[in-house]
Design a protein around this motif. Structure first.
Motif, short mmCIF file in Angstrom:
data_model
loop_
_atom_site.label_atom_id
_atom_site.label_comp_id
_atom_site.label_asym_id
_atom_site.label_seq_id
_atom_site.Cartn_x
_atom_site.Cartn_y
_atom_site.Cartn_z
N PRO A 1 -3.70 14.70 -1.13
CA PRO A 1 -2.87 14.55 0.06
C PRO A 1 -3.60 13.91 1.24
CG PRO A 1 -2.61 16.73 -0.90
CD PRO A 1 -3.79 16.10 -1.57
N ALA A 2 -4.92 14.16 1.35
CA ALA A 2 -5.67 13.67 2.51
C ALA A 2 -7.13 13.46 2.12
CB ALA A 2 -5.57 14.68 3.65
N PRO A 3 -7.87 12.65 2.91
CA PRO A 3 -9.29 12.41 2.61
C PRO A 3 -10.12 13.69 2.50
CG PRO A 3 -8.51 10.81 4.21
CD PRO A 3 -7.39 11.79 4.02
N ALA B 1 -7.89 12.66 -12.68
CA ALA B 1 -7.93 11.41 -11.92
C ALA B 1 -7.19 11.63 -10.61
CB ALA B 1 -7.29 10.27 -12.71
N PHE B 2 -7.67 11.01 -9.54
CA PHE B 2 -7.18 11.31 -8.19
C PHE B 2 -6.35 10.15 -7.64
CE2 PHE B 2 -11.26 13.47 -8.76
CZ PHE B 2 -10.89 14.79 -8.52
N TYR B 3 -5.07 10.43 -7.36
CA TYR B 3 -4.20 9.44 -6.73
C TYR B 3 -4.25 9.64 -5.22
CZ TYR B 3 -0.03 6.90 -5.25
OH TYR B 3 0.83 6.04 -4.61
N GLN B 4 -4.65 8.58 -4.49
CA GLN B 4 -4.79 8.64 -3.04
C GLN B 4 -3.48 8.26 -2.36
OE1 GLN B 4 -9.54 7.39 -3.26
NE2 GLN B 4 -8.16 6.20 -1.99
N THR B 5 -3.00 9.11 -1.48
CA THR B 5 -1.73 8.89 -0.80
C THR B 5 -1.89 7.95 0.38
OG1 THR B 5 -2.08 10.76 0.68
CG2 THR B 5 -1.00 11.23 -1.43
N GLY B 6 -0.81 7.77 1.12
CA GLY B 6 -0.81 6.91 2.29
C GLY B 6 -1.69 7.41 3.42
N LYS B 7 -2.19 8.65 3.33
CA LYS B 7 -3.09 9.19 4.36
C LYS B 7 -4.48 8.54 4.31
CE LYS B 7 -0.42 12.43 6.22
NZ LYS B 7 -0.67 13.86 5.98
N PHE B 8 -4.76 7.82 3.23
CA PHE B 8 -6.06 7.15 3.10
C PHE B 8 -5.93 5.75 3.72
CE2 PHE B 8 -6.44 10.52 0.13
CZ PHE B 8 -7.80 10.75 -0.07
N ASP C 1 -8.14 3.52 4.07
CA ASP C 1 -8.82 2.57 3.18
C ASP C 1 -8.62 3.04 1.75
OD1 ASP C 1 -10.44 0.69 2.01
OD2 ASP C 1 -12.29 1.81 2.40
N GLY C 2 -7.64 2.45 1.07
CA GLY C 2 -7.44 2.80 -0.33
C GLY C 2 -6.21 3.64 -0.59
N LYS C 3 -5.11 3.40 0.15
CA LYS C 3 -3.89 4.16 -0.10
C LYS C 3 -3.21 3.67 -1.38
CE LYS C 3 -0.76 1.26 2.68
NZ LYS C 3 0.21 1.24 3.80
N TRP C 4 -2.44 4.58 -1.99
CA TRP C 4 -1.60 4.29 -3.16
C TRP C 4 -2.43 3.77 -4.34
CZ3 TRP C 4 2.48 0.85 -0.25
CH2 TRP C 4 3.07 1.61 0.77
#
Length: 229
Positions: A15-17, A46-53, A55-58
């Protein structure tokens, strides 16, 4: 590092960095028991990065070996938040090995609501896009491939709303979403979505014809929606 081809991989959401740093530094990842997938005894996470990142969202950039799991309360996991509204709720604590980076990130071409899903090591090793990780029926794969040939990039296992089951395939169009279901019955429709139900036998016998049917439905919705990068 290449994963064993047959390794069972759970794709989970960051959900967040802060959650990535917890995995990196403290070596664990939490899953609420009430929304947990059926099996957490997997080989890798495996880790899916949300729009909260910023640098590197989605995208998926990192993974880790799962060494074990236990059931604890949120308060036991996050001791600096004893008064959190979910402090007494139970969570799976997945104990992780060292964080590993993929040679190339696996991206999602647009925002999508990701829930937990399983894939295999061979898919994580070679995928370039999130849809390539999702395992499904032969019919879904046939239709998805036929749509790609028509330059219609459908999303697999797309959940139009939190309270509704995932669609087999989905296309976001100018006048609303097009949800495609394959099989014997169609799920409940979501507001702002048009449903298209295609029998599995039709996909097996004529995937190109089914793709043409989908293309016609997309045209009726004024074509695909242009999404921001």
């Amino acid at each position: 590092m290449m994963l064993p081809p047959e390794a069972l991989v759970l794709v989970g959401v960051l959900p967040a960095p802060r959650d990535l740093e917890i995995a990196r530094v403290l070596g664990w990842y939490r899953i609420p028991l009430k929304t947990a997938p059926k099996n957490v005894a997997v080989d890798f996470l495996a880790f899916y990065q949300t729009g909260k990142f910023a640098d590197g969202k989605w995208m998926i950039r990192h993974f880790a070996q799962v060494l074990g799991h236990e059931l604890v309360t949120r308060a036991e996991l996050l001791r600096d938040e004893p008064d959190h509204v979910r402090a007494s709720e139970q969570y799976y604590k997945l104990q992780l090995g060292a964080l590993q980076s993929l040679a190339q990130p696996i991206i999602s071409t647009q925002w999508r609501r990701i829930t937990f899903f399983y894939t295999l090591g061979e898919h994580l090793n070679h995928a370039a896009e999130i849809n390539e990780l999702m395992m499904g029926s032969t019919e879904r794969e046939l239709l998805w491939s036929a749509l790609r040939e028509r330059n219609l990039p459908a999303e697999k296992q797309y959940q139009p709303a939190p309270h509704l089951p995932a669609l087999d395939l989905a296309l976001l169009c100018q006048l609303g979403g097009l949800g495609i279901t394959i099989g014997d019955s169609a799920p409940q429709a979501a507001a702002g979505w048009q449903g298209l139900h295609i029998p599995a036998t039709a996909v097996r016998s004529d995937p190109a014809g089914c793709a043409a049917q989908v293309a016609a439905a997309v045209a009726e919705l004024s074509g695909l929606k242009e999404l921001p990068a």
